[in-house]
Write a protein that holds these residues in place. Structure first.
Motif, PDB file in Angstrom:
ATOM      1  N   GLY A  34       0.794  -1.285   0.063  1.00  0.00           N
ATOM      2  CA  GLY A  34       0.060   0.120  -0.051  1.00  0.00           C
ATOM      3  C   GLY A  34       0.844   1.231  -0.333  1.00  0.00           C
ATOM      4  O   GLY A  34       1.953   1.386   0.249  1.00  0.00           O
ATOM      5  N   TRP A  35       0.132   2.462  -0.351  1.00  0.00           N
ATOM      6  CA  TRP A  35       0.863   3.905  -0.228  1.00  0.00           C
ATOM      7  C   TRP A  35       0.087   4.578   0.802  1.00  0.00           C
ATOM      8  O   TRP A  35      -1.201   4.708   0.550  1.00  0.00           O
ATOM      9  N   TYR A  36       0.671   5.272   1.465  1.00  0.00           N
ATOM     10  CA  TYR A  36       0.101   5.991   2.453  1.00  0.00           C
ATOM     11  C   TYR A  36       0.401   7.711   2.460  1.00  0.00           C
ATOM     12  O   TYR A  36       1.677   7.563   1.735  1.00  0.00           O
ATOM     13  N   ARG A  37      -0.169   8.630   2.929  1.00  0.00           N
ATOM     14  CA  ARG A  37       0.710   9.826   2.767  1.00  0.00           C
ATOM     15  C   ARG A  37       0.498  10.469   4.306  1.00  0.00           C
ATOM     16  O   ARG A  37      -0.517  10.070   4.887  1.00  0.00           O
ATOM     17  N   GLN A  38       1.426  11.539   4.266  1.00  0.00           N
ATOM     18  CA  GLN A  38       1.073  12.528   5.519  1.00  0.00           C
ATOM     19  C   GLN A  38       1.370  13.769   5.302  1.00  0.00           C
ATOM     20  O   GLN A  38       2.560  14.045   4.747  1.00  0.00           O
ATOM     21  N   ALA A  39       0.312  14.788   5.433  1.00  0.00           N
ATOM     22  CA  ALA A  39       0.723  16.067   5.220  1.00  0.00           C
ATOM     23  C   ALA A  39       1.122  16.849   6.437  1.00  0.00           C
ATOM     24  O   ALA A  39       0.675  16.265   7.351  1.00  0.00           O
ATOM     25  N   PRO A  40       1.987  17.897   6.341  1.00  0.00           N
ATOM     26  CA  PRO A  40       2.357  18.581   7.693  1.00  0.00           C
ATOM     27  C   PRO A  40       0.917  18.826   8.590  1.00  0.00           C
ATOM     28  O   PRO A  40      -0.108  19.395   8.023  1.00  0.00           O
ATOM     29  N   GLY A  41       1.222  18.479   9.962  1.00  0.00           N
ATOM     30  CA  GLY A  41      -0.087  18.639  10.657  1.00  0.00           C
ATOM     31  C   GLY A  41      -1.228  17.801  10.420  1.00  0.00           C
ATOM     32  O   GLY A  41      -2.139  17.908  11.254  1.00  0.00           O
ATOM     33  N   LYS A  42      -1.111  16.717   9.709  1.00  0.00           N
ATOM     34  CA  LYS A  42      -2.076  15.791   9.535  1.00  0.00           C
ATOM     35  C   LYS A  42      -1.552  14.441   9.930  1.00  0.00           C
ATOM     36  O   LYS A  42      -0.528  14.140   9.861  1.00  0.00           O
ATOM     37  N   GLN A  43      -2.684  13.401  10.167  1.00  0.00           N
ATOM     38  CA  GLN A  43      -2.378  12.139  10.273  1.00  0.00           C
ATOM     39  C   GLN A  43      -1.950  11.373   9.176  1.00  0.00           C
ATOM     40  O   GLN A  43      -2.478  11.807   8.086  1.00  0.00           O
ATOM     41  N   ARG A  44      -1.389  10.431   9.078  1.00  0.00           N
ATOM     42  CA  ARG A  44      -0.926   9.468   8.133  1.00  0.00           C
ATOM     43  C   ARG A  44      -2.248   8.765   7.602  1.00  0.00           C
ATOM     44  O   ARG A  44      -2.965   8.248   8.519  1.00  0.00           O
ATOM     45  N   GLU A  45      -2.413   8.860   6.404  1.00  0.00           N
ATOM     46  CA  GLU A  45      -3.769   8.240   5.806  1.00  0.00           C
ATOM     47  C   GLU A  45      -3.428   7.202   4.746  1.00  0.00           C
ATOM     48  O   GLU A  45      -2.436   7.291   3.982  1.00  0.00           O
ATOM     49  N   LEU A  46      -4.280   6.237   4.469  1.00  0.00           N
ATOM     50  CA  LEU A  46      -3.975   5.423   3.421  1.00  0.00           C
ATOM     51  C   LEU A  46      -4.514   6.047   1.841  1.00  0.00           C
ATOM     52  O   LEU A  46      -5.692   6.833   1.901  1.00  0.00           O
TER      53      LEU A  46
END
Length: 114
Positions: A34-46
């Motif tokens: 899978g690929w997840y992402r995390q933007a500044p100030g946000k939680q990691r999301e699928l």
């Protein structure tokens, strides 16, 4: 176990990028990737995931724009991203998991900006 992600970069809105994640030290074909992402100030999301039987699922925000795929012969999972938007800007991580273990890659930065 190692996951090596690549392909991130700076792209204009509406542009495309292809992320790759090469796995070593595991029997890749037996794992969900899978690929997840995390933007500044946000939680990691699928963002997207693909099972060992090639079943896929996507976050609603990327459906129709992103495509996940895998090449078991190359132990690699890909994320084709099209029509990128500024809100796609984040650090993107790849992950592999099975019943016993979850492994994370080091992350690759995607920045969408004009």
């Amino acid at each position: 176990v190692q996951l090596q992600a690549s392909g991130g970069g700076l792209v204009q809105p509406g542009g495309s990028l292809r992320l790759s994640c090469a796995a070593s030290g595991i029997i890749f074909r037996f794992n969900t990737a899978g690929w997840y992402r995390q933007a500044p100030g946000k939680q990691r999301e699928l963002v997207a995931a693909i099972t060992d039987e090639d079943s896929t699922n996507y976050a609603d925000s990327v459906k129709g724009r992103f495509t996940i795929s895998r090449d078991n012969a190359k132990n690699t999972v890909y994320l084709e991203m099209t029509n990128l938007k500024p809100e796609d800007t984040a650090l993107y991580y790849c992950n592999t998991r099975n019943l016993f273990k979850s492994t994370w890659g080091q992350g690759t930065q995607v920045t969408v900006s004009s």
